[in-house]
Every structure is written in structure tokens, then in C-alpha cells.
Design a protein around this motif. Structure first.
Motif, PDB file in Angstrom:
ATOM      1  N   VAL A   1       9.710   0.950  -1.447  1.00 37.89           N
ATOM      2  CA  VAL A   1       9.323   2.135  -1.801  1.00 37.89           C
ATOM      3  C   VAL A   1      10.599   2.567  -2.449  1.00 37.89           C
ATOM      4  CG1 VAL A   1       9.766   4.685  -0.701  1.00 37.89           C
ATOM      5  CG2 VAL A   1       8.097   2.877   0.461  1.00 37.89           C
TER       6      VAL A   1
ATOM      7  N   ALA B   1      -4.009   3.488  -0.562  1.00 34.41           N
ATOM      8  CA  ALA B   1      -3.635   4.024  -1.679  1.00 34.41           C
ATOM      9  C   ALA B   1      -3.068   5.640  -1.390  1.00 34.41           C
ATOM     10  CB  ALA B   1      -4.820   4.336  -2.695  1.00 34.41           C
TER      11      ALA B   1
ATOM     12  N   LEU C   1       9.706  -2.392   3.630  1.00 37.76           N
ATOM     13  CA  LEU C   1       8.919  -1.380   3.284  1.00 37.76           C
ATOM     14  C   LEU C   1      10.021  -0.214   2.570  1.00 37.76           C
ATOM     15  CD1 LEU C   1       6.500   0.250   2.931  1.00 37.76           C
ATOM     16  CD2 LEU C   1       7.002   1.433   5.369  1.00 37.76           C
TER      17      LEU C   1
ATOM     18  N   LEU D   1       3.895  -2.696  -3.437  1.00 38.83           N
ATOM     19  CA  LEU D   1       3.995  -1.900  -2.154  1.00 38.83           C
ATOM     20  C   LEU D   1       2.501  -1.719  -1.478  1.00 38.83           C
ATOM     21  CD1 LEU D   1       5.247   0.267  -0.291  1.00 38.83           C
ATOM     22  CD2 LEU D   1       4.802   2.086  -2.120  1.00 38.83           C
ATOM     23  N   PHE D   2       1.468  -1.965  -2.342  1.00 39.83           N
ATOM     24  CA  PHE D   2       0.112  -1.626  -1.841  1.00 39.83           C
ATOM     25  C   PHE D   2      -0.076  -2.682  -1.070  1.00 39.83           C
ATOM     26  CE2 PHE D   2      -4.509  -2.257  -2.247  1.00 39.83           C
ATOM     27  CZ  PHE D   2      -4.857  -1.425  -1.686  1.00 39.83           C
TER      28      PHE D   2
ATOM     29  N   TRP E   1      -1.900   6.307   1.398  1.00 43.88           N
ATOM     30  CA  TRP E   1      -0.401   6.142   2.079  1.00 43.88           C
ATOM     31  C   TRP E   1       0.594   5.560   1.041  1.00 43.88           C
ATOM     32  CZ3 TRP E   1       1.787   7.427   6.387  1.00 43.88           C
ATOM     33  CH2 TRP E   1       0.909   7.652   7.286  1.00 43.88           C
ATOM     34  N   ARG E   2       0.206   5.067   0.003  1.00 39.46           N
ATOM     35  CA  ARG E   2       1.170   4.426  -0.779  1.00 39.46           C
ATOM     36  C   ARG E   2       1.932   5.604  -1.721  1.00 39.46           C
ATOM     37  NH1 ARG E   2      -1.671   1.248  -5.369  1.00 39.46           N
ATOM     38  NH2 ARG E   2      -2.361   3.394  -5.509  1.00 39.46           N
ATOM     39  N   ASP E   3       0.988   6.418  -2.261  1.00 36.13           N
ATOM     40  CA  ASP E   3       1.230   7.591  -2.924  1.00 36.13           C
ATOM     41  C   ASP E   3       2.208   8.707  -2.158  1.00 36.13           C
ATOM     42  OD1 ASP E   3       0.065   6.511  -5.147  1.00 36.13           O
ATOM     43  OD2 ASP E   3      -1.974   7.747  -4.774  1.00 36.13           O
TER      44      ASP E   3
ATOM     45  N   TRP F   1       4.488   6.581   8.928  1.00 35.30           N
ATOM     46  CA  TRP F   1       3.991   5.484   8.652  1.00 35.30           C
ATOM     47  C   TRP F   1       4.279   4.403   9.855  1.00 35.30           C
ATOM     48  CZ3 TRP F   1       0.221   2.584   6.199  1.00 35.30           C
ATOM     49  CH2 TRP F   1       0.490   1.077   6.109  1.00 35.30           C
TER      50      TRP F   1
ATOM     51  N   TYR G   1       5.009  -1.245  -7.569  1.00 37.92           N
ATOM     52  CA  TYR G   1       3.659  -0.308  -7.115  1.00 37.92           C
ATOM     53  C   TYR G   1       2.673  -0.963  -6.578  1.00 37.92           C
ATOM     54  CZ  TYR G   1       0.278   3.341  -7.840  1.00 37.92           C
ATOM     55  OH  TYR G   1      -0.503   4.405  -7.559  1.00 37.92           O
ATOM     56  N   ARG G   2       2.386  -2.008  -7.273  1.00 38.84           N
ATOM     57  CA  ARG G   2       1.278  -3.178  -6.572  1.00 38.84           C
ATOM     58  C   ARG G   2       1.774  -3.822  -5.461  1.00 38.84           C
ATOM     59  NH1 ARG G   2       1.062  -3.587 -12.203  1.00 38.84           N
ATOM     60  NH2 ARG G   2       2.183  -5.660 -12.307  1.00 38.84           N
TER      61      ARG G   2
ATOM     62  N   LEU H   1       1.434  -2.809   2.459  1.00 34.07           N
ATOM     63  CA  LEU H   1       0.655  -1.911   3.337  1.00 34.07           C
ATOM     64  C   LEU H   1      -0.676  -2.473   3.731  1.00 34.07           C
ATOM     65  CD1 LEU H   1       1.287   1.591   1.333  1.00 34.07           C
ATOM     66  CD2 LEU H   1       2.666   0.598   3.319  1.00 34.07           C
TER      67      LEU H   1
END
Length: 191
Positions: free
Chosen positions: A145, A113, A141, A175-176, A115-117, A129, A172-173, A179
């Protein structure tokens, strides 16, 4: 009152082997039933890879199909009975390994989380990353983003207009999840 009772040690008699008590047998059966139910909670692909007797596999499939509570109890009891003939230590180890991996993954969620932010707020984070998790293709990726940033900007504009808090969107989800997949793949030992 004690004159009719014999003590095997003082009378010199052989002690009779009575075997396990009824209670210990019942506790063992309940334990095996719980093991069977816990094995059913494994993901389907992992459960399919477990080596077991065909009757036991069919019993598990039947238990998954049954919805009636009392019928499920009977089937769980039957599975416990079948598990007596199997090596329950191997099943327990498999289950413990799965639980341990699940706990490790849950502990890694806050890091993912973060890293995502960072990726959403800082362009330089993408370079970091890829230096930490070198994957073959950078395009997915970068696309996630970019789409998550657009989605977040639109949600913030909508929130200002409506006065409601900004909702996190699909990208957003995604991307998580992306990752998480990369981190999980990096954690697996090479074949």
C-alpha cells in the motif's frame, strides 16, 4: 412402390438392432476431441493431478508439442479415440468445476479492485481488511500500500508535468495480486 418394402411391426418380424448411427458416432468423437482440447487449457499443475491412462497423458504431451495444424487435428482425433476408453464424465466434471471456479474468481475481481482503491485512499481500510481477512503477517500488505501510494503520487506529478494521463504502476498491480491471493486462500475449504 411399397409392395417390396416390409414393415417389421406389421409383418411380425424381429427388428434388427443396427446400433448407433454413423452420424451419432461421429458427433460423439468430435465431442470427445473438444473435451480433450478443453482439458489442455487447464493450468499445468491442475492437469498434472488428473488421473488418466499413461498413453492418454503421453498423447496430450505430444499434442502440446505439435505446431502443424493438420498434425494437431490428427492428434486431437487420437486423443478422442483414447478418451472413449476413459470415464469422460469425470473429465467433464473436473472441467466444469474449473470453469465454475474461474467464473467465481472473475466475479470477485470488482470487489478486489474496490478493496485496492479503498486501501490506497483510506488508512482505516487496512484495519477493515484485516478484520475481514485475518492473515498472519500484515507487513507485506502495508508495504505494498505504501509503495503503491508513492508510485501513484509520482505518476500524478508526472502526468501534471507532461499532460498525459497517469499510468498505473507495478505496485498497483502487485497490490491487486496480493489481495486476490488472500481472498482466494480464504475461499478455499480448510484441509
Amino acid at each position: 412402390m411399397t409392395r417390396f418394402r416390409y414393415d417389421a411391426a406389421t409383418e411380425g418380424l424381429e427388428e434388427e438392432d443396427l446400433g448407433p448411427s454413423k452420424t451419432s458416432v461421429k458427433v460423439e468423437m468430435l465431442d470427445l476431441q473438444e473435451l480433450g482440447l478443453a482439458l489442455l487449457e487447464l493450468p499445468a499443475d491442475r492437469f498434472a493431478r488428473i488421473e488418466m491412462d499413461e498413453r492418454l497423458r503421453e498423447a496430450f504431451q505430444e499434442l502440446q508439442r505439435i505446431t502443424n495444424l493438420s498434425a494437431r487435428k490428427r492428434q486431437a482425433s487420437y486423443i478422442g479415440k483414447l478418451l472413449r476408453d476413459e470415464d469422460s464424465a469425470a473429465f467433464r466434471k473436473l472441467l466444469a468445476d474449473y470453469q465454475h471456479g474461474k467464473e467465481q474468481a472473475a466475479r470477485g475481481f470488482p470487489e478486489i479492485a474496490r478493496w485496492r482503491d479503498r486501501l490506497l485512499s483510506d488508512d482505516g481500510a487496512i484495519t477493515e481488511w484485516f478484520s475481514r481477512y485475518p492473515t498472519g503477517d500484515t507487513r507485506p500488505l502495508r508495504t505494498l500500500v505504501r509503495n503503491a501510494r508513492k508510485e501513484e503520487a509520482a505518476a500524478l506529478a508526472e502526468a501534471e508535468f507532461s499532460g498525459k494521463p497517469a499510468a498505473k504502476g507495478r505496485y498497483y498491480r502487485e497490490l491487486f495480486q496480493h489481495l486476490r491471493t488472500v481472498v482466494d486462500a480464504a475461499a478455499l475449504p480448510p484441509d
